[in-house]
Write an enzyme that holds these catalytic residues in place. Structure first.
Site, PDB file in Angstrom:
ATOM      1  N   GLY A  72     -70.109 -27.476  25.535  1.00 12.95           N
ATOM      2  CA  GLY A  72     -68.909 -26.746  25.179  1.00 12.95           C
ATOM      3  C   GLY A  72     -67.761 -27.754  24.605  1.00 12.95           C
ATOM      4  O   GLY A  72     -66.772 -27.816  24.473  1.00 12.95           O
ATOM      5  N   SER A  73     -68.337 -29.049  23.919  1.00 16.58           N
ATOM      6  CA  SER A  73     -67.439 -30.138  23.028  1.00 16.58           C
ATOM      7  C   SER A  73     -66.796 -29.183  22.152  1.00 16.58           C
ATOM      8  O   SER A  73     -65.236 -29.367  21.823  1.00 16.58           O
ATOM      9  CB  SER A  73     -68.012 -31.163  22.722  1.00 16.58           C
ATOM     10  OG  SER A  73     -68.952 -30.824  21.695  1.00 16.58           O
ATOM     11  N   ASN A  74     -67.392 -28.217  21.217  1.00 15.27           N
ATOM     12  CA  ASN A  74     -66.863 -27.574  20.326  1.00 15.27           C
ATOM     13  C   ASN A  74     -65.737 -26.766  20.638  1.00 15.27           C
ATOM     14  O   ASN A  74     -64.771 -26.429  20.195  1.00 15.27           O
ATOM     15  CB  ASN A  74     -67.756 -27.106  19.374  1.00 15.27           C
ATOM     16  CG  ASN A  74     -68.512 -27.774  18.233  1.00 15.27           C
ATOM     17  OD1 ASN A  74     -68.085 -28.183  17.502  1.00 15.27           O
ATOM     18  ND2 ASN A  74     -69.707 -28.609  18.637  1.00 15.27           N
TER      19      ASN A  74
ATOM     20  N   ASP B 157     -78.915 -18.336  11.274  1.00 19.43           N
ATOM     21  CA  ASP B 157     -78.663 -19.593  10.314  1.00 19.43           C
ATOM     22  C   ASP B 157     -78.778 -18.816   8.706  1.00 19.43           C
ATOM     23  O   ASP B 157     -79.147 -19.637   7.966  1.00 19.43           O
ATOM     24  CB  ASP B 157     -79.862 -20.544  10.518  1.00 19.43           C
ATOM     25  CG  ASP B 157     -79.632 -21.164  12.011  1.00 19.43           C
ATOM     26  OD1 ASP B 157     -78.626 -20.875  12.539  1.00 19.43           O
ATOM     27  OD2 ASP B 157     -80.506 -21.637  12.286  1.00 19.43           O
TER      28      ASP B 157
ATOM     29  N   HIS C 276     -73.835 -24.915  12.704  1.00 20.23           N
ATOM     30  CA  HIS C 276     -75.184 -25.487  12.944  1.00 20.23           C
ATOM     31  C   HIS C 276     -75.186 -26.925  12.704  1.00 20.23           C
ATOM     32  O   HIS C 276     -74.652 -27.394  11.532  1.00 20.23           O
ATOM     33  CB  HIS C 276     -76.290 -24.748  12.006  1.00 20.23           C
ATOM     34  CG  HIS C 276     -77.633 -25.037  12.100  1.00 20.23           C
ATOM     35  ND1 HIS C 276     -78.189 -24.651  13.177  1.00 20.23           N
ATOM     36  CD2 HIS C 276     -78.301 -26.182  11.601  1.00 20.23           C
ATOM     37  CE1 HIS C 276     -79.541 -25.371  13.342  1.00 20.23           C
ATOM     38  NE2 HIS C 276     -79.626 -26.088  12.302  1.00 20.23           N
TER      39      HIS C 276
ATOM     40  N   GLU D 179     -68.321 -31.859  13.594  1.00 19.07           N
ATOM     41  CA  GLU D 179     -68.132 -30.650  14.052  1.00 19.07           C
ATOM     42  C   GLU D 179     -66.620 -30.587  14.461  1.00 19.07           C
ATOM     43  O   GLU D 179     -65.907 -29.455  14.073  1.00 19.07           O
ATOM     44  CB  GLU D 179     -69.213 -30.354  15.359  1.00 19.07           C
ATOM     45  CG  GLU D 179     -70.561 -30.478  14.604  1.00 19.07           C
ATOM     46  CD  GLU D 179     -71.316 -29.977  15.814  1.00 19.07           C
ATOM     47  OE1 GLU D 179     -72.573 -29.446  15.565  1.00 19.07           O
ATOM     48  OE2 GLU D 179     -71.221 -30.435  16.885  1.00 19.07           O
TER      49      GLU D 179
HETATM   50  C1  GRF Z   1     -73.534 -28.427  18.364  1.00 21.64           C
HETATM   51  O1  GRF Z   1     -74.238 -29.275  17.793  1.00 21.64           O
HETATM   52  C2  GRF Z   1     -73.482 -27.165  17.512  1.00 21.64           C
HETATM   53  O2  GRF Z   1     -73.358 -27.388  16.146  1.00 21.64           O
HETATM   54  C3  GRF Z   1     -74.572 -26.329  17.965  1.00 21.64           C
HETATM   55  O3  GRF Z   1     -74.847 -26.362  18.956  1.00 21.64           O
HETATM   56  C4  GRF Z   1     -74.113 -27.783  19.611  1.00 21.64           C
HETATM   57  C5  GRF Z   1     -73.158 -27.546  20.845  1.00 21.64           C
HETATM   58  O4  GRF Z   1     -72.511 -28.421  21.297  1.00 21.64           O
HETATM   59  N1  GRF Z   1     -74.587 -24.865  17.426  1.00 21.64           N
HETATM   60  P1  GRF Z   1     -71.536 -28.400  22.181  1.00 21.64           P
HETATM   61  O5  GRF Z   1     -71.850 -27.525  23.412  1.00 21.64           O
HETATM   62  O6  GRF Z   1     -70.074 -27.951  21.565  1.00 21.64           O
HETATM   63  O7  GRF Z   1     -71.070 -29.818  22.514  1.00 21.64           O
END
Ligand code: GRF
Length: 192
Positions: A15-17, A148, A107, A177
């Protein structure tokens, strides 16, 4: 004042994004994070949501694919847009039809390279390294019934140096990201 746009984030893991997105929109005038949803009760993304006081829901496969439970939650929380951030399940048709052109994914490669079945998480970066690529990056795209393959909204790249480990590649891609995903979501919602 116009009604705010309301995002549901779907995340299966770290969940870093999701965190970068919650952070970016925490004081936004027009866009709110309504809820974080996961298929995995142990997803760290759920912990991160708590920090931002964002409600969370966990679902199993039948709640997601066979009945309308998740869709009902999305209605209940007034969700207008779906953001996939490391979400590993294919979305059921019903969900895609309920949010036409309102679903976005990220992605961790330059699609169409290193996309498709099995290409997620470290698999992607390992394949990139094994192929001796000189660059990699991210692709932010709309979601349709085939993973995708939705319309590409933004791509950004970073160079790979000869000695870069898979972890080093991952770190570069993660940085891209977190830099691009929140503001691309903002533009995509506000000027579709
Ligand atoms: C990221 O690399 C994103 O591009 C992919 O899954 C990964 C998720 O990373 N879809 P995080 O859980 O957000 O750290």
């Amino acid at each position: 004042m116009n009604k705010p746009f309301r995002i549901a984030i779907f995340a299966s893991g770290n969940g870093s994004n999701a965190e970068a997105i919650m952070n970016y929109f925490s004081l936004h005038a027009q866009i709110q994070i309504a809820i974080v949803l996961s298929n995995n009760e142990n997803a760290y993304a759920l912990e991160r949501a708590k920090k931002f006081n964002v409600p969370t829901k966990v679902f199993d496969r039948s709640q997601f694919q066979e009945n309308s439970e998740v869709l009902n939650w999305l209605k209940e929380f007034d969700v207008t847009h779906l953001v996939l951030a490391g979400f590993l399940w294919l979305l059921p048709k019903r969900l895609i039809q309920a949010f036409p052109n309102k679903i976005i994914n990220i992605h961790p490669s330059l699609l169409p390279k290193f996309g498709g079945k099995g290409m997620y998480g470290m698999n992607v970066h390992e394949a990139v390294k094994a192929a001796n690529e000189k660059e990699t990056g991210i692709t932010i795209h709309e979601v349709n019934a085939k993973y995708d393959e939705g319309k590409i909204i933004v791509q950004a790249s970073c160079p790979i140096k000869v000695g870069d480990t898979v972890d080093a590649i991952l770190a570069k891609v993660n940085a891209l990201e977190h830099e691009y995903y929140p503001r691309t979501i903002e533009q995509w919602i506000l000027s579709p």
